[in-house]
Design a protein around this motif. Structure first.
Motif, PDB file in Angstrom:
ATOM      1  N   LEU A   1       0.860  -1.183   0.000  1.00 35.81           N
ATOM      2  CA  LEU A   1       0.000   0.000   0.000  1.00 35.81           C
ATOM      3  C   LEU A   1       0.892   1.226   0.000  1.00 35.81           C
ATOM      4  CD1 LEU A   1      -3.273   0.655   1.653  1.00 35.81           C
ATOM      5  CD2 LEU A   1      -1.449   2.140   2.414  1.00 35.81           C
ATOM      6  N   ILE A   2       0.400   2.297  -0.606  1.00 37.22           N
ATOM      7  CA  ILE A   2       1.128   3.567  -0.642  1.00 37.22           C
ATOM      8  C   ILE A   2       0.249   4.654  -0.047  1.00 37.22           C
ATOM      9  CG2 ILE A   2       2.228   5.315  -2.111  1.00 37.22           C
ATOM     10  CD1 ILE A   2       2.567   3.018  -4.223  1.00 37.22           C
ATOM     11  N   ILE A   3       0.806   5.424   0.885  1.00 40.07           N
ATOM     12  CA  ILE A   3       0.147   6.629   1.385  1.00 40.07           C
ATOM     13  C   ILE A   3       0.864   7.791   0.710  1.00 40.07           C
ATOM     14  CG2 ILE A   3      -0.365   8.068   3.387  1.00 40.07           C
ATOM     15  CD1 ILE A   3      -0.367   5.485   5.076  1.00 40.07           C
ATOM     16  N   MET A   4       0.133   8.533  -0.114  1.00 41.56           N
ATOM     17  CA  MET A   4       0.736   9.522  -1.000  1.00 41.56           C
ATOM     18  C   MET A   4       0.217  10.928  -0.709  1.00 41.56           C
ATOM     19  SD  MET A   4       2.703   9.821  -3.847  1.00 41.56           S
ATOM     20  CE  MET A   4       2.701   8.230  -4.676  1.00 41.56           C
ATOM     21  N   ASP A   5       1.113  11.813  -0.288  1.00 42.86           N
ATOM     22  CA  ASP A   5       0.778  13.232  -0.238  1.00 42.86           C
ATOM     23  C   ASP A   5       0.639  13.697  -1.687  1.00 42.86           C
ATOM     24  OD1 ASP A   5       0.402  15.864   0.571  1.00 42.86           O
ATOM     25  OD2 ASP A   5       2.499  16.200   1.096  1.00 42.86           O
ATOM     26  N   ILE A   6      -0.112  14.744  -1.919  1.00 41.52           N
ATOM     27  CA  ILE A   6      -0.299  15.223  -3.284  1.00 41.52           C
ATOM     28  C   ILE A   6       0.659  16.359  -3.628  1.00 41.52           C
ATOM     29  CG2 ILE A   6      -1.949  16.256  -4.918  1.00 41.52           C
ATOM     30  CD1 ILE A   6      -2.441  13.253  -4.201  1.00 41.52           C
ATOM     31  N   SER A   7       0.842  17.303  -2.723  1.00 45.53           N
ATOM     32  CA  SER A   7       1.762  18.419  -2.975  1.00 45.53           C
ATOM     33  C   SER A   7       3.164  18.013  -2.539  1.00 45.53           C
ATOM     34  CB  SER A   7       1.307  19.657  -2.200  1.00 45.53           C
ATOM     35  OG  SER A   7       0.052  20.079  -2.660  1.00 45.53           O
ATOM     36  N   LEU A   8       3.964  17.627  -3.526  1.00 42.40           N
ATOM     37  CA  LEU A   8       5.308  17.116  -3.262  1.00 42.40           C
ATOM     38  C   LEU A   8       6.327  17.794  -4.166  1.00 42.40           C
ATOM     39  CD1 LEU A   8       4.482  13.293  -3.278  1.00 42.40           C
ATOM     40  CD2 LEU A   8       5.163  14.631  -1.271  1.00 42.40           C
TER      41      LEU A   8
ATOM     42  N   ALA B   1      -8.643   9.812 -11.344  1.00 42.26           N
ATOM     43  CA  ALA B   1      -8.055   9.765 -12.680  1.00 42.26           C
ATOM     44  C   ALA B   1      -6.567   9.415 -12.633  1.00 42.26           C
ATOM     45  CB  ALA B   1      -8.267  11.095 -13.401  1.00 42.26           C
ATOM     46  N   ALA B   2      -5.901   9.838 -11.576  1.00 40.91           N
ATOM     47  CA  ALA B   2      -4.472   9.539 -11.433  1.00 40.91           C
ATOM     48  C   ALA B   2      -4.235   8.116 -10.940  1.00 40.91           C
ATOM     49  CB  ALA B   2      -3.829  10.535 -10.472  1.00 40.91           C
ATOM     50  N   GLY B   3      -5.262   7.485 -10.376  1.00 38.42           N
ATOM     51  CA  GLY B   3      -5.113   6.114  -9.906  1.00 38.42           C
ATOM     52  C   GLY B   3      -5.220   5.932  -8.405  1.00 38.42           C
ATOM     53  N   CYS B   4      -5.540   6.997  -7.680  1.00 39.48           N
ATOM     54  CA  CYS B   4      -5.702   6.880  -6.227  1.00 39.48           C
ATOM     55  C   CYS B   4      -6.969   6.074  -5.928  1.00 39.48           C
ATOM     56  CB  CYS B   4      -5.803   8.246  -5.573  1.00 39.48           C
ATOM     57  SG  CYS B   4      -4.295   9.231  -5.739  1.00 39.48           S
ATOM     58  N   ASP B   5      -6.884   5.224  -4.918  1.00 37.01           N
ATOM     59  CA  ASP B   5      -8.003   4.362  -4.558  1.00 37.01           C
ATOM     60  C   ASP B   5      -8.887   4.971  -3.471  1.00 37.01           C
ATOM     61  OD1 ASP B   5      -7.391   1.734  -6.072  1.00 37.01           O
ATOM     62  OD2 ASP B   5      -5.479   2.392  -5.240  1.00 37.01           O
ATOM     63  N   HIS B   6      -8.342   5.919  -2.737  1.00 29.13           N
ATOM     64  CA  HIS B   6      -9.088   6.581  -1.667  1.00 29.13           C
ATOM     65  C   HIS B   6      -8.319   7.834  -1.290  1.00 29.13           C
ATOM     66  CE1 HIS B   6     -12.263   6.404   1.364  1.00 29.13           C
ATOM     67  NE2 HIS B   6     -11.388   6.879   2.224  1.00 29.13           N
ATOM     68  N   TYR B   7      -8.982   8.762  -0.611  1.00 24.86           N
ATOM     69  CA  TYR B   7      -8.238   9.910  -0.098  1.00 24.86           C
ATOM     70  C   TYR B   7      -8.791  10.317   1.251  1.00 24.86           C
ATOM     71  CZ  TYR B   7     -11.796  13.487  -1.010  1.00 24.86           C
ATOM     72  OH  TYR B   7     -12.930  14.250  -0.983  1.00 24.86           O
TER      73      TYR B   7
ATOM     74  N   THR C   1       1.733   8.850  -8.717  1.00 28.06           N
ATOM     75  CA  THR C   1       0.748   7.765  -8.753  1.00 28.06           C
ATOM     76  C   THR C   1       0.533   7.281 -10.179  1.00 28.06           C
ATOM     77  OG1 THR C   1      -0.339   8.578  -6.759  1.00 28.06           O
ATOM     78  CG2 THR C   1      -1.628   7.129  -8.181  1.00 28.06           C
ATOM     79  N   ARG C   2       0.406   8.206 -11.127  1.00 28.71           N
ATOM     80  CA  ARG C   2       0.240   7.824 -12.540  1.00 28.71           C
ATOM     81  C   ARG C   2       1.404   6.948 -13.003  1.00 28.71           C
ATOM     82  NH1 ARG C   2      -0.681  13.289 -13.080  1.00 28.71           N
ATOM     83  NH2 ARG C   2      -2.884  13.783 -13.067  1.00 28.71           N
ATOM     84  N   ARG C   3       2.611   7.368 -12.680  1.00 26.10           N
ATOM     85  CA  ARG C   3       3.789   6.612 -13.119  1.00 26.10           C
ATOM     86  C   ARG C   3       3.822   5.221 -12.481  1.00 26.10           C
ATOM     87  NH1 ARG C   3       8.845  10.909 -13.431  1.00 26.10           N
ATOM     88  NH2 ARG C   3       7.736  12.490 -14.650  1.00 26.10           N
ATOM     89  N   ILE C   4       3.450   5.127 -11.228  1.00 27.71           N
ATOM     90  CA  ILE C   4       3.423   3.837 -10.542  1.00 27.71           C
ATOM     91  C   ILE C   4       2.348   2.942 -11.147  1.00 27.71           C
ATOM     92  CG2 ILE C   4       2.859   2.715  -8.340  1.00 27.71           C
ATOM     93  CD1 ILE C   4       4.208   5.268  -7.011  1.00 27.71           C
TER      94      ILE C   4
ATOM     95  N   GLN D   1      -9.183  -5.307   0.939  1.00 23.62           N
ATOM     96  CA  GLN D   1      -9.845  -5.473  -0.351  1.00 23.62           C
ATOM     97  C   GLN D   1      -8.990  -6.305  -1.295  1.00 23.62           C
ATOM     98  OE1 GLN D   1     -11.343  -1.956  -2.076  1.00 23.62           O
ATOM     99  NE2 GLN D   1     -12.574  -1.454  -0.301  1.00 23.62           N
ATOM    100  N   PRO D   2      -9.628  -7.140  -2.113  1.00 20.28           N
ATOM    101  CA  PRO D   2      -8.866  -7.915  -3.093  1.00 20.28           C
ATOM    102  C   PRO D   2      -8.181  -6.967  -4.080  1.00 20.28           C
ATOM    103  CG  PRO D   2     -11.235  -8.303  -3.327  1.00 20.28           C
ATOM    104  CD  PRO D   2     -11.047  -7.376  -2.178  1.00 20.28           C
ATOM    105  N   ARG D   3      -6.928  -7.237  -4.420  1.00 18.19           N
ATOM    106  CA  ARG D   3      -6.162  -6.353  -5.275  1.00 18.19           C
ATOM    107  C   ARG D   3      -6.422  -6.518  -6.759  1.00 18.19           C
ATOM    108  NH1 ARG D   3      -0.204  -5.879  -2.763  1.00 18.19           N
ATOM    109  NH2 ARG D   3       0.224  -4.809  -4.693  1.00 18.19           N
ATOM    110  N   PRO D   4      -6.315  -7.693  -7.324  1.00 22.18           N
ATOM    111  CA  PRO D   4      -6.468  -7.792  -8.781  1.00 22.18           C
ATOM    112  C   PRO D   4      -7.871  -7.404  -9.236  1.00 22.18           C
ATOM    113  CG  PRO D   4      -5.459  -9.786  -7.895  1.00 22.18           C
ATOM    114  CD  PRO D   4      -5.943  -8.949  -6.731  1.00 22.18           C
ATOM    115  N   GLY D   5      -7.944  -6.355 -10.044  1.00 20.79           N
ATOM    116  CA  GLY D   5      -9.220  -5.922 -10.596  1.00 20.79           C
ATOM    117  C   GLY D   5     -10.170  -5.316  -9.590  1.00 20.79           C
ATOM    118  N   SER D   6      -9.672  -4.949  -8.410  1.00 22.10           N
ATOM    119  CA  SER D   6     -10.584  -4.388  -7.405  1.00 22.10           C
ATOM    120  C   SER D   6     -11.061  -3.009  -7.822  1.00 22.10           C
ATOM    121  CB  SER D   6      -9.913  -4.323  -6.036  1.00 22.10           C
ATOM    122  OG  SER D   6      -8.840  -3.414  -6.051  1.00 22.10           O
ATOM    123  N   ALA D   7     -12.253  -2.674  -7.408  1.00 24.26           N
ATOM    124  CA  ALA D   7     -12.834  -1.378  -7.747  1.00 24.26           C
ATOM    125  C   ALA D   7     -12.312  -0.323  -6.800  1.00 24.26           C
ATOM    126  CB  ALA D   7     -14.357  -1.460  -7.635  1.00 24.26           C
ATOM    127  N   SER D   8     -12.326   0.903  -7.252  1.00 20.75           N
ATOM    128  CA  SER D   8     -11.900   2.026  -6.420  1.00 20.75           C
ATOM    129  C   SER D   8     -12.878   2.223  -5.270  1.00 20.75           C
ATOM    130  CB  SER D   8     -11.850   3.289  -7.278  1.00 20.75           C
ATOM    131  OG  SER D   8     -11.554   4.410  -6.504  1.00 20.75           O
TER     132      SER D   8
END
Length: 130
Positions: free
Chosen positions: A48-55, A95-101, A64-67, A121-128
């Protein structure tokens, strides 16, 4: 052991998140900018990744897009932790790929609760979950 990558440029916030997550038994690697996050994913292989947005270097959305464009890492859940919490921001995060905020400021308990939910949550094909 479950691995979590924390991407946060504020040292105090990064230290608090790391402390709280490690106290819960997670292995944590913390970095302070978006480019380091992209690089750390390959070597640390987080669950799992916890991602700040302003970096610095590249923002959290671009990181996130690149990952998420790398097939080996596309299913890693990303929790955006950000001061940007307007209604229209959610669409940008998705749109960038974040699953939650979560909007800052938030409590460590809220972060831990969300981390547990995302990891359950199941990872492969899991919904946002946004």
């Amino acid at each position: 052991m479950t691995r979590i990558l924390v991407v946060e440029d504020n040292m105090d916030s990064r230290d608090i998140l790391t402390f709280e997550l490690e106290a819960e038994g997670y292995a944590v690697q913390a970095v302070s900018d978006g480019l380091s996050a992209v690089e750390a994913v390959a070597s640390f292989q987080p669950d799992l990744i916890i991602m700040d947005i302003s970096l610095p270097t590249i923002d959290g959305l671009e990181a996130t897009r690149r990952i998420k464009t790398q097939p080996d890492f596309a299913d890693i859940p990303v929790l955006a932790l950000t001061a940007h919490a307007m209604t229209e921001d959610e669409a940008r995060f998705r749109a960038a790929g974040c699953d939650h905020y979560l909007a800052k400021p938030t409590s460590p308990e809220a972060v831990l609760r969300t981390v547990r939910q995302l990891l359950a949550q199941p990872r492969p094909g899991s919904a946002s979950v946004c």
